[in-house]
Enzyme design. Structure first.
Site, PDB file in Angstrom:
ATOM      1  N   GLU A  17     -31.902 -59.994  -7.964  1.00 27.97           N
ATOM      2  CA  GLU A  17     -30.977 -60.595  -6.993  1.00 27.97           C
ATOM      3  C   GLU A  17     -29.590 -59.968  -7.047  1.00 27.97           C
ATOM      4  O   GLU A  17     -28.942 -59.741  -6.015  1.00 27.97           O
ATOM      5  CB  GLU A  17     -30.878 -62.106  -7.242  1.00 27.97           C
TER       6      GLU A  17
ATOM      7  N   GLY B 189     -24.264 -58.704  -5.197  1.00 31.22           N
ATOM      8  CA  GLY B 189     -23.498 -59.435  -6.205  1.00 31.22           C
ATOM      9  C   GLY B 189     -23.859 -60.896  -6.244  1.00 31.22           C
ATOM     10  O   GLY B 189     -24.986 -61.279  -6.577  1.00 31.22           O
TER      11      GLY B 189
ATOM     12  N   GLY C 179      -8.084 -51.398  -9.949  1.00 30.00           N
ATOM     13  CA  GLY C 179      -9.407 -51.528 -10.539  1.00 30.00           C
ATOM     14  C   GLY C 179     -10.512 -51.781  -9.538  1.00 30.00           C
ATOM     15  O   GLY C 179     -11.667 -52.014  -9.923  1.00 30.00           O
TER      16      GLY C 179
ATOM     17  N   ASP D 260     -23.556 -46.207  -2.837  1.00 27.41           N
ATOM     18  CA  ASP D 260     -23.791 -47.570  -3.316  1.00 27.41           C
ATOM     19  C   ASP D 260     -24.443 -48.423  -2.231  1.00 27.41           C
ATOM     20  O   ASP D 260     -25.456 -49.091  -2.468  1.00 27.41           O
ATOM     21  CB  ASP D 260     -22.462 -48.186  -3.771  1.00 27.41           C
TER      22      ASP D 260
ATOM     23  N   LYS E   9     -28.453 -50.056  -1.814  1.00 30.04           N
ATOM     24  CA  LYS E   9     -28.694 -51.478  -1.545  1.00 30.04           C
ATOM     25  C   LYS E   9     -29.520 -51.683  -0.273  1.00 30.04           C
ATOM     26  O   LYS E   9     -30.450 -52.498  -0.259  1.00 30.04           O
ATOM     27  CB  LYS E   9     -27.356 -52.213  -1.445  1.00 30.04           C
TER      28      LYS E   9
END
Length: 418
Positions: free
Chosen positions: A120, A125, A178, A192, A196
């Site tokens: 999951e 996230g 960050g 990325d 997904k």
């Protein structure tokens, strides 16, 4: 109550969040944690005796029931997961790259060993999406997905839009805060999001989608002028991961920037928030939105998977049948050149009589209709900025138009969402 024993491989931000949160559950015990450096200072106190720098002490340990892999990347993560499956252990992972590139091999091995693999946290996230698709939405035929699946790129595009800043300036700020890595390639070039959407489309469509068939384009060429133009035309620019499938199982799966109408909910998903829109029958359209990354949002999804295994552990010989892999046929990939889209073009052209007419004629010769064409002012170098929005047309044709605009410079070509 059966207590399941877990080993965690990878103890970064998410691993730390998982360990902190699991303390609230009596039916789960963390018995081993594999890290690169046992002596590294951490934000949570961990008993020294459960730490190891050898992940095989987890994957081969007969006292461990579930391996939680949070290290990322294909290797050596795949070797440790493979070893764990061969030793009969169930897997929980947040590894989107591994799933995209090794998914078929992973799920085939897990079925052979009668182990379940839950993931999951690998897609969005803290947003629940895999379990809803496999359970509550299982009665639907989903034919379209559109999502904002990367918080870093969404943050950058939102800041460019809000501040009128350049990509380069916002990237530096995101790195300082960050939100972006020192090497941001995986995010800003769309890798990325492509990992997904590969797995998400496979699950939603019930056909295997290959990562190498996914078209990918990042945000590095988006200019602040494009942001301004998009706003004036009633759009926002977002990095969209999308997937559609037709009745012949032709799957168009891709990641690229898009002009999204301000009337769309996705246009208002800002900063590090993620969202996924699903279309299908009989549900129609739904949108799920929330934090797509971070210590506790991602840990929430990991823990949900661990507890799903814990609830059924030792109660059945075949755990979580609905969550298993049920797709074995491959979707037919659609190449981007053969897709039909609307397009935004930003063109710098000589300020001469007939330039706009020439653009229109070249487009007409390629069977491309124009929705709008605007000229804004004349620069000191006697060039004009021209913005074009086309009607739906073949990708191959719009690329041919660009090659024929020999007297002009095409600054941007961005697809337009409907």
């Amino acid at each position: 109550m059966t207590k399941i024993r877990i080993g965690i491989i990878g103890f970064g931000t998410v691993g730390t969040g998982v360990y902190k949160s699991l303390k609230d559950f009596d039916n789960v015990e963390v018995v081993k944690i594999a890290v690169k450096n046992i002596n590294k200072p951490r934000s949570v106190e961990v008993p020294r005796e459960i730490m190891t720098d050898n992940p095989l002490e987890i994957s081969e340990n007969p006292d461990i029931d579930v391996v939680v892999e949070l290290m990322g990347g294909v290797e050596p993560a795949w070797s440790y997961i493979k070893s764990a499956l061969e030793h009969g252990k169930h897997i929980v992972t947040a590894n989107k790259e591994l799933l995209a590139k090794k998914g078929e091999e992973l799920f085939n091995l897990s079925e052979e060993k009668n182990c379940v693999v839950l993931y999951e946290a690998a897609i969005a996230g803290g947003i629940p999406i895999i379990m809803p698709i496999k359970t509550i939405l299982a009665g639907n035929k989903i034919n379209r997905l559109q999502g904002i699946l990367n918080g870093t790129t969404n943050y950058i595009l939102t800041k460019m839009d809000a501040d009128g800043a350049s990509y380069e300036d916002v990237l530096k700020e995101a790195q300082q805060l960050g939100y972006a890595e020192t090497d941001p390639t995986g995010d800003v070039e769309g890798f990325d999001a492509a990992y997904k959407i590969t797995t998400l489309a496979t699950i939603a469509f019930n056909f295997r989608v290959k990562f190498e068939d996914v078209y990918r384009e990042g945000i590095t060429k988006i200019r602040k002028q494009d942001m301004k133009n998009a706003n004036e035309l009633g759009y926002k620019i977002k990095l969209i991961a999308s997937a559609t499938i037709d009745e012949n199982n032709n799957a168009d799966v891709r990641v690229h920037p898009m002009l999204v109408p301000k009337t769309s909910m996705l246009a208002h998903i800002d900063y590090v928030t993620n969202a996924i829109a699903l279309n299908g029958h009989p549900m129609g359209s739904i949108l799920l939105s929330g934090p797509g990354a971070g210590e506790f949002p991602t840990a929430s999804s990991v823990i949900g998977d661990i507890l799903a295994i814990a609830r059924e552990y030792k109660t059945t010989d075949y755990l979580l049948p609905m969550m298993r892999c049920h797709h074995h046929s491959k979707a037919n990939p659609v190449q981007i050149e053969n897709t039909y889209n609307k397009y935004y073009l930003s063109i710098t052209a000589p300020n001469a009589i007939g330039v706009i007419a020439k653009i229109g004629t070249i487009c007409a010769n390629k069977d491309i209709s124009l929705s709008s064409i605007l000229q804004k002012g004349v620069g000191e170098d006697n060039t004009a900025d021209i913005t074009v929005i086309t009607e739906k047309c073949l990708e191959k044709s719009i690329k041919e138009v660009i090659t024929e605009l020999t007297d002009c410079e095409v600054n941007s070509l961005i697809r337009v969402a409907e």
